[in-house]
Design an enzyme around this catalytic site. Structure first.
Site, PDB file in Angstrom:
ATOM      1  N   ASP A  69      44.868   9.836 -15.409  1.00  0.00           N
ATOM      2  CA  ASP A  69      43.879  10.394 -15.248  1.00  0.00           C
ATOM      3  C   ASP A  69      44.010  11.492 -16.352  1.00  0.00           C
ATOM      4  O   ASP A  69      44.735  12.320 -16.282  1.00  0.00           O
ATOM      5  CB  ASP A  69      43.141  11.012 -14.460  1.00  0.00           C
TER       6      ASP A  69
HETATM    7  N1  URA Z   1      45.736   7.290  -9.642  1.00  0.00           N
HETATM    8  C1  URA Z   1      44.863   8.310  -9.446  1.00  0.00           C
HETATM    9  O1  URA Z   1      44.089   8.353  -8.935  1.00  0.00           O
HETATM   10  N2  URA Z   1      44.995   8.951 -10.914  1.00  0.00           N
HETATM   11  C2  URA Z   1      45.837   8.170 -11.577  1.00  0.00           C
HETATM   12  O2  URA Z   1      45.855   9.103 -12.846  1.00  0.00           O
HETATM   13  C3  URA Z   1      47.194   7.508 -11.119  1.00  0.00           C
HETATM   14  C4  URA Z   1      47.077   6.924 -10.351  1.00  0.00           C
END
Ligand code: URA
Length: 244
Positions: free
Chosen positions: A104
């Site tokens: 993310d």
């Molecule tokens: N899980 C998440 O919630 N975000 C990420 O970036 C990776 C795994």
């Protein structure tokens, strides 16, 4: 050894389909000899010409990046935000690298980049996806019962039971009312860690991926990257072998 049409496609001569046509038309020479056979395999040292011109062989590249927050893990962004490619040198940006899976915008940590589609498919295949470990700082003090609940698995996306490989309670910070956990997953649903922690009533404040299979961030500062070693790529392949 690789199939001739694959090599031509990798070298951006044409799509794999179109490269097959070019071969059948007798326009391709390997070490000076016309080859019209589609399954023909070539090695790294073979000289390949198309229409009398030597092709430049595209190499497969693999990098381990320590992603900072504030970057999207795509190659371009419609909202004009910075992408992980902005962290690469100009020369590396020319090599058509892209991220293996996603982190993310607000997640930091270990992200692999490659220009090898087969490698990406292998690493992200749902049936043999590699283990990924995250450090998650959660809001509030997480009681043991909630950790047990998380370990057993929680429902996310309305009806999906997300079961982690491992959950460890690392630190309870009473002063700041937060909890640090390590959570290891062998799958990668969208925002999975955030959704799982939300499901036990403790939203994620900060998330960092610290391990991808056996690879860690050791020696790689936030915002920098290093090439993977050949033996590391081989080990990733070995560890993600399909289970029959
Ligand atoms: N899980 C998440 O919630 N975000 C990420 O970036 C990776 C795994």
């Amino acid at each position: 050894m690789e199939r001739l049409q694959k090599i031509l496609a990798q070298a951006n001569i044409a799509s794999r389909r179109k490269s097959e046509e070019i071969i059948l038309e007798g326009r391709v020479k390997v070490n000076g000899v016309i080859v019209k056979e589609l399954g023909f395999k070539v090695s790294k040292s073979d000289q390949i010409e198309v229409d009398g011109k030597a092709i430049e062989r595209a190499e497969h590249l693999y990098f381990l990046l320590n992603k900072p927050t504030g970057y999207v893990s795509t190659t371009s962004d419609e909202k004009n935000r910075k992408t992980v490619l902005d962290l690469l040198t100009e020369a590396d940006r020319q090599t058509r690298l892209y991220p293996v899976g996603r982190l993310d915008f607000d997640t930091a940590g270990l992200l692999l980049l490659t220009n090898d589609g087969d490698f990406t498919k292998r690493m992200t295949h749902p049936e043999h996806e590699v283990e990924k470990e995250y450090l998650a700082r959660l809001e509030g003090i997480v009681i043991r019962k909630k950790i047990v609940q998380l370990r057993k698995g929680v429902i996310i996306d309305k009806d999906y039971l997300a079961v982690p490989k491992e959950v460890r309670l690392l630190e309870l910070d009473k002063a700041h009312q937060s909890t640090l956990i390590s959570i290891t997953l062998a799958e990668g649903k969208n925002k999975q860690v955030r959704k799982m922690c939300e499901a036990i009533g403790h939203p994620v404040k900060k998330l960092t991926r610290v391990r991808y299979d056996f690879l860690t961030l050791e020696g790689v500062e936030r915002g920098t990257y290093r090439p993977l070693k050949i033996h590391e790529v081989k080990k990733l392949y070995a560890n993600s072998a399909p289970k029959n």
